[in-house]
Write an enzyme that holds these catalytic residues in place. Structure first.
Site, mmCIF file in Angstrom:
data_model
loop_
_atom_site.group_PDB
_atom_site.id
_atom_site.type_symbol
_atom_site.label_atom_id
_atom_site.label_comp_id
_atom_site.label_asym_id
_atom_site.label_seq_id
_atom_site.Cartn_x
_atom_site.Cartn_y
_atom_site.Cartn_z
ATOM 1 N N GLU A 109 0.857 -1.194 0.000
ATOM 2 C CA GLU A 109 0.000 0.000 0.000
ATOM 3 C C GLU A 109 0.891 1.241 0.000
ATOM 4 O O GLU A 109 1.995 1.198 0.538
ATOM 5 C CB GLU A 109 -0.819 0.105 1.291
ATOM 6 C CG GLU A 109 -1.753 -1.019 1.562
ATOM 7 C CD GLU A 109 -2.305 -0.958 2.987
ATOM 8 O OE1 GLU A 109 -3.256 -1.691 3.240
ATOM 9 O OE2 GLU A 109 -1.773 -0.202 3.840
ATOM 10 N N LYS A 152 2.333 4.570 1.500
ATOM 11 C CA LYS A 152 2.436 5.089 2.868
ATOM 12 C C LYS A 152 2.016 6.555 2.807
ATOM 13 O O LYS A 152 2.718 7.387 2.231
ATOM 14 C CB LYS A 152 3.869 4.922 3.386
ATOM 15 C CG LYS A 152 4.001 5.308 4.829
ATOM 16 C CD LYS A 152 5.371 4.908 5.352
ATOM 17 C CE LYS A 152 5.494 5.126 6.838
ATOM 18 N NZ LYS A 152 5.221 6.488 7.270
ATOM 19 N N ASP A 204 1.377 10.272 3.749
ATOM 20 C CA ASP A 204 2.079 11.204 4.626
ATOM 21 C C ASP A 204 1.072 12.154 5.275
ATOM 22 O O ASP A 204 0.866 13.279 4.834
ATOM 23 C CB ASP A 204 3.117 11.991 3.814
ATOM 24 C CG ASP A 204 4.116 12.674 4.724
ATOM 25 O OD1 ASP A 204 4.066 12.438 5.939
ATOM 26 O OD2 ASP A 204 4.945 13.444 4.213
ATOM 27 N N TYR A 226 -6.805 1.966 6.637
ATOM 28 C CA TYR A 226 -5.862 0.905 6.268
ATOM 29 C C TYR A 226 -5.569 -0.080 7.392
ATOM 30 O O TYR A 226 -4.764 -0.984 7.231
ATOM 31 C CB TYR A 226 -4.538 1.489 5.748
ATOM 32 C CG TYR A 226 -3.868 2.486 6.666
ATOM 33 C CD1 TYR A 226 -3.405 2.106 7.924
ATOM 34 C CD2 TYR A 226 -3.703 3.800 6.287
ATOM 35 C CE1 TYR A 226 -2.798 3.011 8.773
ATOM 36 C CE2 TYR A 226 -3.093 4.719 7.127
ATOM 37 C CZ TYR A 226 -2.646 4.321 8.369
ATOM 38 O OH TYR A 226 -2.053 5.214 9.215
ATOM 39 N N LYS A 250 10.597 3.479 2.728
ATOM 40 C CA LYS A 250 10.380 4.894 2.416
ATOM 41 C C LYS A 250 11.113 5.316 1.150
ATOM 42 O O LYS A 250 12.166 4.759 0.819
ATOM 43 C CB LYS A 250 10.865 5.737 3.586
ATOM 44 C CG LYS A 250 9.997 5.587 4.812
ATOM 45 C CD LYS A 250 9.762 6.939 5.408
ATOM 46 C CE LYS A 250 9.356 6.858 6.846
ATOM 47 N NZ LYS A 250 9.607 8.099 7.522
ATOM 48 N N CYS A 296 5.002 48.379 -5.802
ATOM 49 C CA CYS A 296 4.563 47.231 -6.602
ATOM 50 C C CYS A 296 5.407 47.164 -7.882
ATOM 51 O O CYS A 296 5.494 48.155 -8.618
ATOM 52 C CB CYS A 296 3.090 47.404 -6.938
ATOM 53 S SG CYS A 296 2.534 46.225 -8.156
ATOM 54 N N CYS A 314 3.141 48.098 -11.145
ATOM 55 C CA CYS A 314 2.538 49.405 -11.468
ATOM 56 C C CYS A 314 3.167 50.562 -10.700
ATOM 57 O O CYS A 314 2.712 51.693 -10.816
ATOM 58 C CB CYS A 314 1.036 49.366 -11.212
ATOM 59 S SG CYS A 314 0.614 49.254 -9.467
ATOM 60 N N CYS A 333 -0.331 45.684 -2.961
ATOM 61 C CA CYS A 333 -0.242 46.832 -3.861
ATOM 62 C C CYS A 333 -1.504 47.660 -3.675
ATOM 63 O O CYS A 333 -2.600 47.124 -3.552
ATOM 64 C CB CYS A 333 -0.140 46.314 -5.294
ATOM 65 S SG CYS A 333 -0.497 47.566 -6.513
ATOM 66 N N CYS A 379 -3.460 48.412 -11.643
ATOM 67 C CA CYS A 379 -2.323 47.492 -11.594
ATOM 68 C C CYS A 379 -2.537 46.349 -12.590
ATOM 69 O O CYS A 379 -3.421 45.512 -12.394
ATOM 70 C CB CYS A 379 -2.168 46.953 -10.174
ATOM 71 S SG CYS A 379 -0.832 45.769 -10.056
HETATM 72 S S1 IVH Z 1 -0.119 0.441 8.955
HETATM 73 C C1 IVH Z 1 0.551 -1.543 12.933
HETATM 74 N N1 IVH Z 1 -0.428 1.458 6.590
HETATM 75 O O1 IVH Z 1 2.848 5.347 8.951
HETATM 76 C C2 IVH Z 1 0.680 -0.885 11.656
HETATM 77 N N2 IVH Z 1 0.497 2.847 8.291
HETATM 78 O O2 IVH Z 1 5.450 5.081 10.176
HETATM 79 C C3 IVH Z 1 -0.125 0.325 11.566
HETATM 80 N N3 IVH Z 1 0.945 5.147 7.565
HETATM 81 O O3 IVH Z 1 1.699 5.292 12.244
HETATM 82 C C4 IVH Z 1 0.205 1.199 10.473
HETATM 83 N N4 IVH Z 1 0.247 4.918 5.514
HETATM 84 O O4 IVH Z 1 0.478 6.811 10.535
HETATM 85 C C5 IVH Z 1 0.001 1.674 7.845
HETATM 86 N N5 IVH Z 1 -0.811 2.259 4.466
HETATM 87 C C6 IVH Z 1 -0.395 2.470 5.703
HETATM 88 C C7 IVH Z 1 0.101 3.712 6.133
HETATM 89 C C8 IVH Z 1 0.555 3.857 7.431
HETATM 90 C C9 IVH Z 1 0.750 5.755 6.403
HETATM 91 C C10 IVH Z 1 1.540 5.788 8.755
HETATM 92 C C11 IVH Z 1 0.823 5.546 10.044
HETATM 93 C C12 IVH Z 1 1.838 4.911 10.927
HETATM 94 C C13 IVH Z 1 3.108 5.407 10.310
HETATM 95 C C14 IVH Z 1 4.276 4.537 10.665
#
Ligand code: IVH
Length: 716
Positions: A125, A127, A129, A236, A324, A429, A432, A447, A453
């Site tokens: 999946e 990750k 942010d 997730y 990552k 500005c 103008c 401005c 302008c």
């Molecule tokens: S699973 C026990 N799945 O990443 C496992 N975490 O660095 C629970 N995060 O605390 C997390 N996308 O905030 C999981 N597809 C994903 C995620 C994910 C982002 C975050 C989450 C976690 C942090 C860990």
């Protein structure tokens, strides 16, 4: 800082460094989790943790009581009520290269005593942010939302979470009696850009990135602020569940989808570790096109039975790992600082860089926000970066995340040239030459040139034709500049109406667009077509396109839903003369949920300015504004179009939440009772409004009846 290789560390060195690392990591956890203002990049933070772990592995006898390996994140902030997680919210261990990924699954295989040819099912999946959130449902109803906090105790942000449209308040189908869904709250790039633009206009400090914006938006004491922020949620994972509805991760999250959650569409099942690595590289390439930030990939064993057997080590499960992406940072030189003038006259500094490749994309510009940002201080006068102010010629570290405009993270002071002087923000500005002034309490210079302008006019037209406004394809900044600067009447575009009269003016002119550089016959035909198909436009888009200060997309939609017809709205805005008059039109406007006095005043000022009325009249000769359509499901709702007033204190749900529910089903929420009110929802200790409603013979229901009604609507 150069570090001693782990193998060369003496016991004393190791103890000293572990002590330093514990303090340093705790500090960065606090900056990230509590202040939403990280001081270092995620990649640098991960390196600190990795180093800490490696030293601990070599010197297990030196593991400290306050070791970061025992902790997940920072303690919950004191601003919210705290809440204990029934099951700890864990973090993930990290892979730093593909070998780490192979090793991870190999270790899991050995731990489980599986043969080499046992087909391991692995879910991959993105990750996300953002920040993790746990949502507890009892009998299918959301009862609690909590942030991760330190993994054991989080913050209770239920009222805020209830305002996020991706988070169902009542689940669909027959969910388990107790169900805790976990996932990530995040902000899409487009919404992040809109939010920062609004903040800049109102003199508020900008958020550094979408993650900070999401965290700052969710953790608001006033949930109505959260409601105005475009937050999203991907489910997730899960915590406590009374009965498991499935026995694999994939089936579980598909269940979540059925209950009403959004799961990430890029989630995929694999049987081969090699393919996991291809998925990672593929996603890294797609990363900037997703529209939201991801910082890597998460791999999870699909079988819940195997997950159970693997269990956890201190802060992370043994059945999942995060791989990552490398940090999207680069070092370059700041060639110059240009000032751009926006449609509202705000002067925005832009960093012009020596081109540099960051995460596969060549970057030439970076955002500098405002004068304070260049000086390296926040609106409150607090330093925002380690090395102070940014000067032309400086060697700088920039960061690019997704397709968000790159940012200047820091300056390499040791490379600063002798004689580099602090940047003086201009007081005139550049477009103008009018005075640019910075009002007390604001972060930006504006401005004062208004209609004289050219930059403001061009920017206003750019906004007018932009994707979420009139969406006129083929009319970008270059062409708008061309038409704006054109000398001949038949080519000029100085106001929105001119866009729609261009074709006719051209037809009667001897100076032909076809003869201009960059305009082929097909391009012109396409441009006219793109203009003509927008001669009919929805009310909310039209209003947003006008670029009225403080009227973003969401606010425009609020007005459009409330008034339905643009003409009705315009008449009201013109007749309301402002807050002092106490007239009905003003009252009506500020009674709309989510419309405050600042917005109302801005709209009324706009509609009481003769210049604007002239421009609008010309425009309305060319375009038809269509009545706002409401969400289709609302038509069948018994409260669709009804004017509802909530009064008294509600016990089970916050005032904000009930209003939100009502609006989802097409009701209009007002704050005062009149003969036009259709329904009163009366909580405890309702007073004058309830009395008035009784006198007027308006239907009155209590909180329980409201709840029954709304539950039926959700389930229907
Ligand atoms: S699973 C026990 N799945 O990443 C496992 N975490 O660095 C629970 N995060 O605390 C997390 N996308 O905030 C999981 N597809 C994903 C995620 C994910 C982002 C975050 C989450 C976690 C942090 C860990």
């Amino acid at each position: 800082m150069a570090r001693i290789p782990i193998d060369h560390l003496t016991c004393m060195d190791a103890a000293r460094e572990l002590k330093w690392l514990a303090k340093e990591i705790a500090y960065h956890d606090h900056r990230y989790n509590t202040q939403d203002n990280p001081a270092i990049s995620d990649a640098d933070y991960d390196l600190l943790r990795k180093r800490n772990l490696a030293i601990e592995e070599r010197f297990p006898e030196l593991i400290r009581k306050d070791s970061p390996s025992h902790k997940v994140g920072a303690p919950a902030s004191k601003r919210f009520e705290t809440t204990v997680h029934h099951t700890a919210m864990l973090s993930l261990s990290n892979a730093f290269n593909c070998q780490d990924v192979y090793n991870f699954f190999e270790r899991a295989r050995r731990f489980l005593c599986l043969s080499i040819d046992y087909p391991q099912e692995i879910i991959a999946e993105p990750k996300i942010d953002g920040l993790s959130l746990a949502l507890r449902y009892e009998d299918g109803v959301l009862v609690k939302a909590a942030t991760r906090g330190n993994g054991m105790v989080g913050e209770n942000v239920t009222a805020n979470a209830r305002t996020v449209s991706d988070i169902p308040i009542v689940l669909h189908g027959k969910p388990p009696k107790v169900l805790e869904v976990r996932g990530e709250i995040y902000m899409a790039h487009q919404d992040f850009a809109i939010l920062n633009e609004q903040r800049e206009l109102t003199g508020c400090p900008c958020f550094a990135n979408p993650r900070n914006a999401a965290a700052g938006s969710l953790r608001q004491i006033d949930a109505s602020v959260t409601a105005n922020r475009a937050l999203k949620f991907f489910a997730y994972s899960w915590g406590e569940i009374s009965e498991m509805p499935a026995d694999t991760h994939l089936d579980m999250i598909e269940r979540f989808c059925y209950y009403g959650f959004i799961i990430n569409p890029l989630t995929k099942l694999f049987y081969d570790v090699e393919e996991l690595i291809l998925y990672y590289h593929d996603l890294e390439k797609k990363r900037c096109t997703l529209g939201y930030d991801i910082d890597g990939v998460v791999y999870k064993l699909n079988s819940l039975a195997l997950q159970h057997r693997l269990g956890c080590v201190s802060r992370a499960p043994r059945w999942a790992i995060a791989y990552k992406f490398p940090s999207e940072k680069a070092i370059t030189i700041l060639r110059n600082i240009d000032i751009q003038v926006g449609r509202t006259g705000v002067l925005t500094p832009v960093a012009r860089l020596i081109p540099v490749t960051v995460g596969g994309v060549v970057v030439t510009n970076a955002t500098l926000h405002n004068e304070d940002y260049i000086r390296g201080i926040s609106a409150e006068g607090i330093p925002i970066r380690k090395n102070g102010d940014i000067r032309i010629g400086d060697t700088i570290v920039i960061r690019r995340a997704g397709d968000v405009v790159p940012q200047v993270l820091d300056i390499l002071l040791e490379r600063r040239k002798c004689g580099a002087t602090p940047y003086q923000f201009p007081h005139v500005c550049p477009a103008c030459n009018s005075h640019a002034i910075r009002r007390a309490g604001e972060a930006v210079y504006r401005c004062t040139g208004g209609l004289v302008c050219p930059a403001q006019v061009v920017e206003r037209i750019c906004h007018f034709v932009s994707r979420n406004a009139f969406d006129i394809e083929g009319l970008g900044i270059e062409r708008i500049n061309f038409f704006f600067c054109a000398r001949d009447d038949s080519l000029m575009i100085h106001s929105p109406a001119d866009i729609f009269t261009l074709e006719k003016r051209q037809r009667n002119s001897s100076i032909k667009l076809e003869n201009m550089k960059g305009f082929g016959e097909t391009a012109i035909r396409n441009l006219y077509n793109a203009i003509n198909i927008r001669r009919q436009i929805m009310f909310s888009r039209f209003l947003f396109a006008l670029g009225i200060p403080h009227v973003g997309e969401m606010t425009a939609r609020r007005f459009a839903r409330h008034y339905t017809s643009y003409t009705a709205f315009m008449n009201i805005a013109q007749s309301a003369k402002g807050p002092d008059q106490g007239n009905q039109a003003w009252q009506d406007m500020i009674n709309i949920d989510g419309i405050g006095t600042v917005v109302a005043e801005s709209v009324i000022n706009f509609y009481n300015e003769v210049q604007n009325i002239k421009v609008l009249a010309q425009l309305l000769k060319e375009v038809t504004v269509l009545d706002e359509e409401n969400p289709s499901f609302s038509f069948s709702s018994p409260i669709f179009g009804k004017r509802i007033v909530f009064t008294g204190s509600l016990e089970r749900l916050s005032r904000y939440e009930v209003k939100n529910m009502a609006e989802r089903f097409g009701a209009k929420i007002t704050s005062s009772v009149s003969k036009n009110t259709d329904l009163i929802v009366a909580g405890q200790c309702a007073g004058l409004k309830l009395k008035k409603a009784r006198e007027l013979g308006i239907e009155i229901i209590d909180e329980d009846q409201w709840f029954t009604l709304i539950r039926k609507l959700y389930l229907s």
